[in-house]
Design a protein around this motif. Structure first.
Motif, PDB file in Angstrom:
ATOM      1  N   ILE A  44     -17.004 -19.810 -21.283  1.00  0.00           N
ATOM      2  CA  ILE A  44     -15.856 -20.693 -21.048  1.00  0.00           C
ATOM      3  C   ILE A  44     -15.701 -20.952 -19.556  1.00  0.00           C
ATOM      4  N   ILE A  45     -15.733 -19.893 -18.765  1.00  0.00           N
ATOM      5  CA  ILE A  45     -15.566 -20.029 -17.314  1.00  0.00           C
ATOM      6  C   ILE A  45     -16.707 -20.841 -16.723  1.00  0.00           C
ATOM      7  N   ASP A  46     -17.921 -20.617 -17.202  1.00  0.00           N
ATOM      8  CA  ASP A  46     -19.062 -21.417 -16.729  1.00  0.00           C
ATOM      9  C   ASP A  46     -18.839 -22.895 -17.007  1.00  0.00           C
ATOM     10  N   GLN A  47     -18.380 -23.206 -18.195  1.00  0.00           N
ATOM     11  CA  GLN A  47     -18.153 -24.612 -18.556  1.00  0.00           C
ATOM     12  C   GLN A  47     -17.049 -25.221 -17.701  1.00  0.00           C
ATOM     13  N   TYR A  60      -7.025 -26.405 -19.748  1.00  0.00           N
ATOM     14  CA  TYR A  60      -7.143 -25.092 -20.381  1.00  0.00           C
ATOM     15  C   TYR A  60      -6.797 -23.920 -19.468  1.00  0.00           C
ATOM     16  N   GLY A  61      -6.515 -24.170 -18.216  1.00  0.00           N
ATOM     17  CA  GLY A  61      -6.293 -23.098 -17.252  1.00  0.00           C
ATOM     18  C   GLY A  61      -5.219 -22.105 -17.639  1.00  0.00           C
ATOM     19  N   GLU A  62      -4.094 -22.593 -18.147  1.00  0.00           N
ATOM     20  CA  GLU A  62      -3.005 -21.695 -18.539  1.00  0.00           C
ATOM     21  C   GLU A  62      -3.411 -20.790 -19.692  1.00  0.00           C
ATOM     22  N   ARG A  63      -4.110 -21.336 -20.675  1.00  0.00           N
ATOM     23  CA  ARG A  63      -4.558 -20.520 -21.810  1.00  0.00           C
ATOM     24  C   ARG A  63      -5.612 -19.513 -21.370  1.00  0.00           C
ATOM     25  N   ILE A  64      -6.491 -19.932 -20.471  1.00  0.00           N
ATOM     26  CA  ILE A  64      -7.518 -19.029 -19.964  1.00  0.00           C
ATOM     27  C   ILE A  64      -6.872 -17.866 -19.230  1.00  0.00           C
ATOM     28  N   GLU A  65      -5.884 -18.158 -18.403  1.00  0.00           N
ATOM     29  CA  GLU A  65      -5.152 -17.130 -17.658  1.00  0.00           C
ATOM     30  C   GLU A  65      -4.384 -16.213 -18.613  1.00  0.00           C
ATOM     31  N   GLY A  75      -8.943  -0.956 -23.962  1.00  0.00           N
ATOM     32  CA  GLY A  75     -10.005  -0.041 -23.569  1.00  0.00           C
ATOM     33  C   GLY A  75     -11.369  -0.666 -23.357  1.00  0.00           C
ATOM     34  N   TRP A  76     -12.346   0.208 -23.143  1.00  0.00           N
ATOM     35  CA  TRP A  76     -13.748  -0.139 -22.957  1.00  0.00           C
ATOM     36  C   TRP A  76     -14.000  -0.983 -21.702  1.00  0.00           C
ATOM     37  N   GLY A  77     -13.090  -0.985 -20.742  1.00  0.00           N
ATOM     38  CA  GLY A  77     -13.256  -1.791 -19.538  1.00  0.00           C
ATOM     39  C   GLY A  77     -13.106  -3.278 -19.801  1.00  0.00           C
ATOM     40  N   PHE A  78     -12.546  -3.596 -20.943  1.00  0.00           N
ATOM     41  CA  PHE A  78     -12.431  -4.999 -21.362  1.00  0.00           C
ATOM     42  C   PHE A  78     -11.644  -5.823 -20.352  1.00  0.00           C
ATOM     43  N   HIS A  79     -10.466  -5.356 -19.976  1.00  0.00           N
ATOM     44  CA  HIS A  79      -9.656  -6.115 -19.031  1.00  0.00           C
ATOM     45  C   HIS A  79     -10.374  -6.283 -17.691  1.00  0.00           C
ATOM     46  N   ASP A  80     -10.974  -5.234 -17.199  1.00  0.00           N
ATOM     47  CA  ASP A  80     -11.683  -5.320 -15.914  1.00  0.00           C
ATOM     48  C   ASP A  80     -12.773  -6.378 -15.954  1.00  0.00           C
ATOM     49  N   ASN A  81     -13.546  -6.388 -17.027  1.00  0.00           N
ATOM     50  CA  ASN A  81     -14.613  -7.397 -17.165  1.00  0.00           C
ATOM     51  C   ASN A  81     -14.041  -8.804 -17.247  1.00  0.00           C
ATOM     52  N   MET A  82     -12.998  -8.960 -18.031  1.00  0.00           N
ATOM     53  CA  MET A  82     -12.390 -10.284 -18.174  1.00  0.00           C
ATOM     54  C   MET A  82     -11.790 -10.757 -16.844  1.00  0.00           C
ATOM     55  N   ALA A  83     -11.129  -9.861 -16.124  1.00  0.00           N
ATOM     56  CA  ALA A  83     -10.518 -10.222 -14.843  1.00  0.00           C
ATOM     57  C   ALA A  83     -11.584 -10.608 -13.812  1.00  0.00           C
ATOM     58  N   GLU A  84     -12.694  -9.888 -13.801  1.00  0.00           N
ATOM     59  CA  GLU A  84     -13.783 -10.228 -12.877  1.00  0.00           C
ATOM     60  C   GLU A  84     -14.331 -11.625 -13.166  1.00  0.00           C
ATOM     61  N   ILE A  85     -14.512 -11.910 -14.424  1.00  0.00           N
ATOM     62  CA  ILE A  85     -15.019 -13.237 -14.808  1.00  0.00           C
ATOM     63  C   ILE A  85     -13.987 -14.309 -14.481  1.00  0.00           C
ATOM     64  N   HIS A  86     -12.728 -14.038 -14.759  1.00  0.00           N
ATOM     65  CA  HIS A  86     -11.664 -15.000 -14.468  1.00  0.00           C
ATOM     66  C   HIS A  86     -11.612 -15.315 -12.973  1.00  0.00           C
ATOM     67  N   ALA A  87     -11.864 -14.334 -12.142  1.00  0.00           N
ATOM     68  CA  ALA A  87     -11.831 -14.536 -10.696  1.00  0.00           C
ATOM     69  C   ALA A  87     -12.929 -15.491 -10.208  1.00  0.00           C
ATOM     70  N   GLU A  88     -13.895 -15.762 -11.062  1.00  0.00           N
ATOM     71  CA  GLU A  88     -14.991 -16.668 -10.695  1.00  0.00           C
ATOM     72  C   GLU A  88     -14.641 -18.146 -10.887  1.00  0.00           C
ATOM     73  N   ILE A  89     -13.462 -18.437 -11.429  1.00  0.00           N
ATOM     74  CA  ILE A  89     -13.067 -19.833 -11.593  1.00  0.00           C
ATOM     75  C   ILE A  89     -12.947 -20.471 -10.213  1.00  0.00           C
ATOM     76  N   ARG A  90     -13.644 -21.530 -10.020  1.00  0.00           N
ATOM     77  CA  ARG A  90     -13.657 -22.146  -8.683  1.00  0.00           C
ATOM     78  C   ARG A  90     -12.436 -22.994  -8.399  1.00  0.00           C
ATOM     79  N   TRP A  91     -11.623 -23.272  -9.372  1.00  0.00           N
ATOM     80  CA  TRP A  91     -10.460 -24.146  -9.185  1.00  0.00           C
ATOM     81  C   TRP A  91      -9.199 -23.376  -8.830  1.00  0.00           C
ATOM     82  N   ILE A  92      -9.269 -22.055  -8.780  1.00  0.00           N
ATOM     83  CA  ILE A  92      -8.073 -21.267  -8.455  1.00  0.00           C
ATOM     84  C   ILE A  92      -7.889 -21.223  -6.957  1.00  0.00           C
TER      85      ILE A  92
END
Length: 92
Positions: A44-47, A60-65, A75-92
């Motif tokens: 999603i972030i790549d697209q 879609y930015g609000e829903r993505i956030e 658990g399982w580091g899920f939030h950390d992984n998602m937050a790292e990927i979210h930080a790659e959005i170039r429009w923020i």
């Protein structure tokens, strides 16, 4: 399958949103499940990043956030992984 990049993004986002909501309702699942969610979220972030006009981010930015925000405490580091990927959005 949809013939539309926008519809494909919508389906991917619904998949991740539902996965997060399922986890919040029923508790932690397994690593494979979270890896699948992270993989689709990364697509999603790549697209969104490939869109030169930022139109997809505007739509879609609000829903993505909101989706990544809802993963806080899962658990399982899920939030950390998602937050790292979210930080790659170039429009923020």
């Amino acid at each position: 399958m949809t013939g539309s990049a926008r519809y494909a993004l919508e389906l991917k986002l619904i998949y991740v949103e539902n996965g997060v909501d399922f986890t919040l309702s029923f508790g932690d699942i397994d690593e494979r499940f979270y890896n699948s969610m992270v993989s689709v979220y990364a697509a999603i972030i790549d697209q969104v990043n490939e869109d030169e006009t930022a139109e997809l981010f505007d739509q879609y930015g609000e829903r993505i956030e909101a989706t990544v925000s809802k993963t806080e405490g899962i658990g399982w580091g899920f939030h950390d992984n998602m937050a790292e990927i979210h930080a790659e959005i170039r429009w923020i």
